[in-house]
Scaffold this motif. Structure first.
Motif, short mmCIF file in Angstrom:
data_model
loop_
_atom_site.label_atom_id
_atom_site.label_comp_id
_atom_site.label_asym_id
_atom_site.label_seq_id
_atom_site.Cartn_x
_atom_site.Cartn_y
_atom_site.Cartn_z
N ASP A 244 0.81 -1.22 0.00
CA ASP A 244 0.00 0.00 0.00
C ASP A 244 0.84 1.28 0.00
OD1 ASP A 244 -2.33 -1.54 0.12
OD2 ASP A 244 -2.23 -1.67 2.30
N GLU A 245 2.14 1.15 -0.16
CA GLU A 245 3.00 2.33 -0.13
C GLU A 245 2.72 3.24 -1.33
OE1 GLU A 245 5.18 3.10 2.28
OE2 GLU A 245 4.33 1.37 3.33
N PRO A 246 2.81 4.56 -1.15
CA PRO A 246 2.66 5.47 -2.30
C PRO A 246 3.77 5.20 -3.31
CG PRO A 246 3.48 6.67 -0.38
CD PRO A 246 3.09 5.31 0.10
N PRO A 247 3.48 5.35 -4.60
CA PRO A 247 4.47 4.98 -5.61
C PRO A 247 5.53 6.05 -5.80
CG PRO A 247 2.53 5.84 -6.68
CD PRO A 247 2.21 5.80 -5.20
N LEU A 248 6.66 5.63 -6.31
CA LEU A 248 7.63 6.54 -6.89
C LEU A 248 7.15 6.83 -8.30
CD1 LEU A 248 10.47 7.95 -6.96
CD2 LEU A 248 11.34 5.81 -7.91
N PHE A 353 -1.62 10.52 -8.26
CA PHE A 353 -0.97 9.42 -7.54
C PHE A 353 -0.39 9.80 -6.17
CE2 PHE A 353 -0.76 8.13 -12.02
CZ PHE A 353 -1.37 6.89 -11.93
N GLN A 354 -0.28 11.08 -5.86
CA GLN A 354 0.34 11.50 -4.60
C GLN A 354 1.61 10.68 -4.33
OE1 GLN A 354 -3.36 10.68 -4.21
NE2 GLN A 354 -3.45 12.66 -5.23
N PRO A 355 2.58 10.75 -5.23
CA PRO A 355 3.76 9.88 -5.13
C PRO A 355 4.66 10.24 -3.96
CG PRO A 355 4.08 11.49 -6.86
CD PRO A 355 2.67 11.65 -6.40
N SER A 356 5.53 9.30 -3.60
CA SER A 356 6.52 9.56 -2.55
C SER A 356 7.65 10.43 -3.06
CB SER A 356 7.08 8.23 -2.03
OG SER A 356 7.69 7.50 -3.09
N GLY A 357 7.83 10.49 -4.36
CA GLY A 357 8.86 11.31 -4.98
C GLY A 357 8.69 11.26 -6.49
N ILE A 358 9.30 12.21 -7.18
CA ILE A 358 9.21 12.29 -8.64
C ILE A 358 10.61 12.39 -9.22
CG2 ILE A 358 8.43 13.66 -10.61
CD1 ILE A 358 6.13 14.65 -8.93
N ILE A 359 10.86 11.61 -10.26
CA ILE A 359 12.08 11.75 -11.05
C ILE A 359 11.66 11.94 -12.50
CG2 ILE A 359 14.24 10.69 -11.80
CD1 ILE A 359 14.21 9.03 -9.24
N PHE A 441 6.48 23.39 -11.14
CA PHE A 441 5.34 22.48 -11.24
C PHE A 441 5.46 21.30 -10.28
CE2 PHE A 441 5.74 24.98 -15.01
CZ PHE A 441 4.44 25.43 -15.20
N VAL A 442 6.38 21.41 -9.35
CA VAL A 442 6.55 20.42 -8.28
C VAL A 442 5.96 21.02 -7.01
CG1 VAL A 442 8.21 19.09 -6.93
CG2 VAL A 442 8.64 19.52 -9.38
N LYS A 443 5.03 20.33 -6.41
CA LYS A 443 4.34 20.86 -5.24
C LYS A 443 5.29 20.96 -4.04
CE LYS A 443 -0.22 19.19 -6.66
NZ LYS A 443 -1.44 18.43 -6.28
N ASP A 444 4.98 21.86 -3.13
CA ASP A 444 5.79 22.06 -1.93
C ASP A 444 5.89 20.75 -1.15
OD1 ASP A 444 6.11 24.70 -2.55
OD2 ASP A 444 4.54 25.42 -1.20
N GLY A 445 7.11 20.41 -0.75
CA GLY A 445 7.34 19.21 0.04
C GLY A 445 7.51 17.93 -0.76
N MET A 446 7.36 18.00 -2.08
CA MET A 446 7.50 16.80 -2.92
C MET A 446 8.97 16.62 -3.32
SD MET A 446 6.29 14.17 -4.49
CE MET A 446 4.54 14.46 -4.21
#
Length: 489
Positions: A244-248, A353-359, A441-446
């Protein structure tokens, strides 16, 4: 797609070495025959191997390099390739050695005598990676490489160790095929279809068409592709192997061809703009690798597929577009289109997706080539720990990556008179201002990393693990990052 050469793992059969046809690659080190296979070959050659290993020529061969003997006396083989690889060789040295063997692969059968070498699996990966050849558009008879057998003392154990590396090789080959493919073949339709076919591997694949993108408000992405006959698309690939972890989230720029639009590029070298979808290609290759090796992680790959063409409907310099985020962009240069594609897809990835991080990955700027050449990808990030994890993964896999600076001072160069921002900030610091644009275009804290692969996605000369052309840079590093940081243990 191009498939990696099949490698059979088997126990050494020393009795038949003298009569073995084809080619033999012998893994060895030092100045004397030290393994059972080496001693058997030396006897067949009446001491000839020992004399070669004691020669100055062999003494100049470095770890991972080779010395080839054509039609060696006493053997039925066409060639004996001596491969220097110390017992405690690093993974990089083992892959380099495998690459040297793969570079010399022919249609003749090949026996690689690795016996008890602890890096045999890494050697097999290097061999497979370097044996890549992109030939679908060449006429005439295509000669497939001969059968490859890796003789090791524990074949089942080495085969098991090599299995995830084989998945990596297939992912890299998928990326290379996409990047090498000409744009009249790899249209946005064809690209999306190749990704959709990966549902057979267990990926959930969804294709968003132009009407859906319009409803989502992706005006920046759609503006880039409005001059093309090929419709713009966004393809979403989900791999759910980690609970259930948020995706990368991995986001790739997929400009299947880039003329520059109305701000058209010079003719010289424009043919290489078939590789401007390299970021999307890497994302696709990573997703394929994760599915093939059944990674215990949650990862979503999103790619924006467009074609940047000049026609009567094409976006003009001076146009203003509205992004999915709601910000407006004054398009000063239509050849700075990749950041417009990424802006909308990155925002969509966060919203959905509310990801844990974005690359994100993109063949984004010529400026990064001026700064780093073709040896390193430019790395930009808003999160030191996240960035350090990626840089460690890239270093472990031997993929060059170098962190670049960012800062608020660069943002002033993007200020527009009539919109919220311009899409370029001038020639100086061009790779940095491009990253600053995307960061908006990267949200605060992401946690976010931007990889500018313009210099590393395609090379004009061969490298250790790839022939001239597409490299597949990034599949190794991202897979390693996911394995080390995101997989459920």
């Amino acid at each position: 797609m191009t498939t990696p050469v099949a490698i059979t793992f088997d126990a050494p059969d020393l009795d038949g070495l003298g009569q073995r046809k084809g080619r033999i690659a012998l893994i060895c080190d030092g100045a004397a025959p030290a393994t059972p296979a080496a001693r058997r070959i030396d006897r067949q050659m009446r001491g000839g191997l020992a004399r070669v290993l004691a020669s100055d020529a062999w003494g100049k061969v470095k770890p991972g390099e080779t010395l080839e003997l054509a039609f060696p006396a006493g053997l039925a083989a066409d060639a004996l390739q001596l491969v220097r690889l110390p017992k405690k060789a690093s993974a990089a040295e083992a892959r380099k050695a495998g690459g040297a063997i793969g570079r010399a692969l022919t249609e003749a059968p090949l026996l690689v005598l690795a016996e008890g070498h602890r890096s045999a699996a890494e050697l097999s990966f290097g061999l497979a990676a370097r044996a890549y050849d992109f030939t679908p558009h060449k006429s005439g008879e295509k000669k497939a490489p001969g059968a490859v057998t890796l003789a090791v003392t524990a074949p089942e154990a080495i085969a098991a160790e090599a299995a995830p590396l084989a998945a990596l090789a297939e992912g890299i080959f998928f990326t290379r095929d996409l990047v090498n493919e000409p744009a009249n073949i790899l249209t946005t339709h064809d690209f999306a279809a190749r990704l959709a076919a990966m549902h057979e591997l267990g990926l959930n694949v969804e294709i968003l068409e132009e009407d859906q993108l319009t409803r989502l408000g992706m005006g920046a992405l759609l503006g880039v592709g409005q001059g093309s006959e090929s419709p713009s698309k966004v393809v979403v690939m989900e791999w759910r192997g980690g609970g259930d972890e948020p995706p990368l989230a991995l986001v790739g720029k997929g400009v299947v061809f880039d003329t520059g639009g109305i701000s058209i590029k010079p003719a010289g070298g424009m043919e290489e703009m078939t590789m401007d979808m390299g970021g999307a290609g890497v994302v696709a290759g990573v997703m394929r690798t994760l599915a093939l090796r059944k990674a215990r992680a949650n990862v979503v790959g999103l790619v924006g597929l467009v074609e940047n063409m000049p026609d009567g409907r094409a976006q003009r310099p001076g146009d203003v577009v509205r992004t999915m985020k709601g910000d407006t962009v004054e398009v000063i240069n239509t050849d700075a289109e990749g950041r417009l594609v990424l802006a909308d897809v990155i925002w969509y990835a966060q919203d959905r997706f509310q990801p844990s991080g974005i690359i994100d990955l993109a063949t984004l700027t010529g400026a990064i080539i001026v700064a780093l050449g073709h040896e390193h990808t430019g790395v930009f990030s808003n999160d030191d720990a996240f960035c350090d994890s990626f840089l460690a993964a890239a270093k472990a896999e031997g993929e060059g990556a170098w962190r670049m600076p960012m800062g608020d001072a660069y943002d002033a160069k993007l200020k527009s008179r009539i919109a919220d921002m311009m899409n370029i900030g001038g020639r100086d610091g061009g790779a940095i201002t491009a990253a600053q644009f995307i960061r908006r275009f990267v949200k605060d804290g992401m946690p976010w990393i931007h990889l500018d692969i313009a210099g590393t996605a395609l090379l004009k000369s061969d490298s250790t693990l790839a022939p001239k052309g597409a490299t597949g840079w990034g599949v190794l590093a991202l897979n390693r990052l996911i394995r080390d940081k995101y997989e459920v243990k």
